[in-house]
Motif scaffolding. Structure first.
Motif, mmCIF file in Angstrom:
data_model
loop_
_atom_site.group_PDB
_atom_site.id
_atom_site.type_symbol
_atom_site.label_atom_id
_atom_site.label_comp_id
_atom_site.label_asym_id
_atom_site.label_seq_id
_atom_site.Cartn_x
_atom_site.Cartn_y
_atom_site.Cartn_z
ATOM 1 N N ASN A 205 22.353 50.831 93.813
ATOM 2 C CA ASN A 205 23.753 50.629 93.409
ATOM 3 C C ASN A 205 24.346 49.371 94.046
ATOM 4 O O ASN A 205 25.051 48.610 93.387
ATOM 5 C CB ASN A 205 24.613 51.823 93.841
ATOM 6 C CG ASN A 205 24.423 53.017 92.915
ATOM 7 O OD1 ASN A 205 23.769 52.922 91.881
ATOM 8 N ND2 ASN A 205 24.983 54.148 93.298
ATOM 9 N N SER A 365 29.197 50.696 84.888
ATOM 10 C CA SER A 365 29.088 50.957 86.329
ATOM 11 C C SER A 365 28.261 49.896 87.046
ATOM 12 O O SER A 365 28.433 49.683 88.240
ATOM 13 C CB SER A 365 28.503 52.350 86.584
ATOM 14 O OG SER A 365 27.097 52.331 86.405
ATOM 15 N N ILE A 366 27.342 49.255 86.340
ATOM 16 C CA ILE A 366 26.567 48.194 87.001
ATOM 17 C C ILE A 366 27.061 46.800 86.569
ATOM 18 O O ILE A 366 26.371 45.803 86.750
ATOM 19 C CB ILE A 366 25.039 48.327 86.766
ATOM 20 C CG1 ILE A 366 24.704 48.391 85.275
ATOM 21 C CG2 ILE A 366 24.490 49.539 87.495
ATOM 22 C CD1 ILE A 366 23.228 48.162 84.976
#
Ligand code: BGC
Ligand code: BGC
Length: 607
Positions: A205, A365-366
């Motif tokens: 992440n 999200s990325i």
């Protein structure tokens, strides 16, 4: 005058309404609302066909016409085990992935692609990438900080080629050492696997790569002999729901809480039904009970195993909660089936919207919508010296010392013989999922073998190597190292009835013993082997697992430059009978591992 103003306001209003209509936006441009608003905008602008395309994950080799990516609005492409461009260089990976990404960005919706790989121990399909120890070795290190760093580096090497989605970490809990995927796990203790898995996800992440804990749920609990294609892999789990959740849910729960935005579903079955079609596990437990907001991806060809009817399989998997399907080949047919199922009412359109919403949320999200190809991946990061340093440290910390009767560390000026093919073979020491799906013997570009490491670390020791152990030496060496190694394997192909040593391994041990005063047994394997019958022949035993490309990490510990740190992440069985009967009386307990006791006098490096 008043009327004119009113008309003007009306025109302005209509103009802004027109601007705001999703369908009339040029491709790839979205309003600057919150992420969730954005996702809603994109979703309302998509046709049913485009939504079905977004739910499709295709193997790179199966894309027959690149235009299909944009035309069908494909959501993701993957390179499976052994998938790579020719020549297999970081630069050709970058060019390949960018060319796919360009197609997606130029499509009507302009939604960027996921590009997925199994970077399970480094970006391991790519020649020149750093290859870390397989997870079982990281499990032995018990270092969450190290795991996080290895994941971060893996992600950076992936991004260097444009890949943004990693099918890792494996969160399985192997019970039966005959299984071919034992080494992909961090061990079989829920707390250990949860903690290391969590840190692996955090590492990915942080770098901006999508993590995919796998394979949900209960993997490792399948019964021997219950698999259709193999012996255990993809077989049947017979636990009650209480046992299944109690014994295997924790790592996934921690993964969800650590921000995992995709999870891969197991190809095994539970209580007679393939997990890919189990609504209770996928939707009720994971999405509702654990509040998982990301998307579920099915495994390679998994939905084909639900029944022999493709249409029915699509309906069952998606209704159960699968959001993206790793088809991996006949994507046109899959998309047609989804569209047909929605039109005929077999899949509610709300389920499709939910699936696409989850996929888009994970893409957000990325930061995929912001970077894509404009970020200019840098293939030079692959295998750089800093990355190799961390991998070497991972090797050192993963080694487990099982026995040491006055032989290790190897001190200055000793004569050393080394035998066994694994003593000088980076392919063998790396195992499966290295360049090829099943791994391969021989050289791996950029890697260092155990022999090379020993020569570097022990420059004034006289080191002789014989792969088969056929030494012709006048007198006994001070120390002999017998390397025994499993041949590389992956997945069900590694399921085996017999974990005993091969004839050639025995020959190597015998000859080392004959030609040296003290014998060290060095094991290169993805799982414990049955060594009870040879352990008395050895003065020292080291479990090195599948250490990957940095063989010098082994030499750095054998030389005493560093101490042993590793502890067994699973118990080591005494015999095949004990393995079959799930015997409780191991040769070495879970958590076992010796060391030099730190105060070892270090002749080479001082204290
Ligand atoms: C494996 C997965 C892997 C997928 C794609 C499957 O056979 O079970 O772990 O992610 O292939 O390579
Ligand atoms: C692929 C692997 C995949 C396997 C599944 C292979 O051909 O390369 O990635 O896991 O098939 O059976």
């Amino acid at each position: 005058m008043k009327v004119e103003i009113m008309i003007f306001i009306l025109i302005l209003f209509l103009f802004f309404m027109w601007l705001g209509l999703g369908k009339s936006k040029p491709p790839g441009t979205y309003s600057k609302g919150s992420d969730e608003e954005n996702i809603g905008d994109i979703l309302t602008s998509m046709s049913l066909e485009e939504k079905a395309g977004q739910m499709t994950l295709v193997a790179e080799y199966a894309i027959k016409d690149k235009n299909d990516i944009g035309k069908k609005g494909i959501g993701g492409i993957l390179s499976g085990g052994g998938g790579y461009p020719v020549p297999n260089t970081p630069e050709s990976w970058r060019l390949m992935i960018n060319s796919f990404q360009k197609e997606a960005l130029a499509s009507r919706t302009g939604i960027p692609l996921f590009y997925g790989v199994d970077a399970v121990h480094g970006h391991n399909n790519v020649e020149g990438a750093v290859i870390f120890p397989h997870n079982i070795g990281l499990g032995a290190s018990r270092s969450s900080e190290l795991v996080r760093e290895t994941a971060f580096i893996t992600a950076q090497e992936m991004l260097g080629t444009g890949a943004n989605w990693n099918f890792a970490p494996v969160l399985s809990l192997p019970r039966d050492m005959r299984w071919g995927r034992v080494y992909e796990s961090f061990g079989n203790d829920q707390a250990l696997v949860s903690e290391l898995g969590r840190h692996y996800i955090l590492g990915l992440n942080e770098a901006g790569v999508l993590a995919t804990p796998k394979h949900y749920l209960g993997e490792g609990f399948e019964e021997w002999g219950s698999s259709k294609d193999y012996l255990l892999d993809q077989g049947a789990i017979t636990l009650s729901e209480e046992e299944l959740l109690g014994d295997s849910l924790e790592p996934f729960e921690k993964a969800v809480n650590s921000g995992a935005m995709s999870i891969m579903v197991s190809r095994s079955s539970w209580q007679g039904v393939k997990i890919s079609a189990n609504k209770r596990l996928l939707t009720n437990i994971l999405k509702e009970h654990l509040n998982f907001k990301g998307f579920l991806v099915s495994d390679w060809g998994a939905i084909d195993q639900i029944s022999d009817n493709d249409y029915r399989n699509t309906v069952e998997a998606i209704n159960a909660g699968i959001d993206m399907v790793m088809v991996p080949e006949n994507y046109g047919e899959f998309i047609d089936n989804v569209v047909r199922a929605v039109n005929s009412g077999d899949i509610p359109e709300s389920r499709i919207n939910d699936a696409v919403e989850r996929i888009l949320r994970a893409k957000k999200s990325i930061g995929l919508f912001n970077v894509s190809i404009t970020k200019h991946p840098d293939p030079d990061v692959l295998g750089n010296p800093e990355h190799r340093n961390v991998a070497r440290r991972a090797v050192r910390e993963s080694l487990v010392l099982l026995k040491n009767e006055g032989v290790l560390p190897i001190t200055k000026g000793k004569s050393v013989i080394l035998a066994g093919r694994g003593g000088d073979d980076v392919g063998l020491q790396s195992g499966g999922w290295t360049i090829e799906w099943q791994g391969r013997e021989g050289k791996i570009p950029g890697g260092t073998s155990i022999l090379e490491g020993l020569r570097r670390e022990l420059p004034d020791c006289d080191i002789t190597f014989e792969a088969e152990g056929d030494f012709i030496i006048p007198e006994k060496a001070d120390i002999g190292i017998a390397v025994i190694s499993e041949k590389p394997y992956a997945e069900g192909a590694g399921d085996t009835e017999n974990l005993g040593l091969s004839e050639s391994d025995r020959k190597v041990i015998e000859s080392v013993k004959k030609h040296s005063k003290k014998t060290v047994l060095l094991v290169l394997a993805g799982r414990p082997l049955i060594i009870s019958d040879v352990i008395n022949q050895a003065d020292a035993v080291v479990m090195a697992w599948l250490p990957g490309s940095e063989g010098d990490g082994i030499a750095e510990v054998l030389s005493g430059k560093y101490d042993f740190k590793g502890k067994l992440p699973l118990a080591w069985p005494k015999s095949m009978e004990a393995v079959k009967e799930k015997g409780e009386d191991p040769l070495f307990e879970f958590g076992y591992g010796l060391n030099y006791g730190l105060l070892v006098e270090n002749e080479f490096y001082g204290t």
